[in-house]
Write an enzyme that holds these catalytic residues in place. Sequence first.
Site: not given
Length: 321
Positions: A150, A184
């Site tokens: 990420e 997310h």
Amino acid sequence: MLTHKAPAIAPSTAAALSVVFTLIYVVPFYLSSATRPSPQLSRDAPSSIRARVRAVTLSSLISIVLTIYVLYYYGRAPPQEILRLLGVWPISLLDTAKTMLLVATLFAGPLFEAGVVDGGCKDWIRGRRMYEVLSSWMGYRNFVVGPISEEIIWRALIIPLHMLAHVSGKKIIFLTPLYFGIAHVHHLYEFHLTHPNTRLLHAVLISLFQFTYTSLFGFFAAFVFLRTGNVLSPILAHTFCNWMGLPRFWGRVGVVEAGVPIGPPSGDKKDEDANGGIQSKGIMWTVAYYIILVAGAVGFYLQLFPLTESSHAMPVVLIEE
């Protein structure tokens, strides 16, 4: 720094590539039955985690190659400059240590609760708990693969593209993490699958809350990346934050269910409540926790710039003179 007076790519191009990288990262989770969550397959199942790790690795490699191509072909950046823009060289361990000190300051309250009140300090020193967690597939995903992949995508790749487009430092800090937060949002679908009886509104609120705190962390991670010029700092900060979770903002510390004593066993039951359901430490532990929590937040604010100051900072302006 890149020698172009005019932006090598348009800001809209940087934004489009950021969206593409986000999709490349997330969409593969839903293309295969091995990675796609379902009522029969939890995202925490070892087989699902292994498949997702493979997918994330491939996605990251594709995004890295695309970014290097753009930096080299459009930005005319030589290899050494590309490494610098990606934050992989040079790496200052001192800068990383200062960043971790800053994050630990923010989490001073939770560290006090977990290490002192709950007695976890001994396990930290021995490394026993860390080994147990990292040896599991969930731990490997949450504290190794997740933070590395990420931070590479949303910091080391997306931020240099916005620098190439001459986007201001402030916009980079407050804009690029939104892609990280949006990535997310798909957890809403996964949460609905695993909690079918939960009201949709409740699930949406949980998803919005997750979007908020992932974006807040993203603001900090982008700031650290620009200030230190290395991707290791936000990676380790990400791992640490995943490890600690959200701080306690209410309730007492040192409270456990009856039958799970705090400290050595004894016949003294004065800490048990009137209903016999709870055992807890004295209220002063809770008072100390909240004092340390507030002090940590103030310390974080005061040391935000001093502890992230580095000679390797990215060449963007964060504070107008």
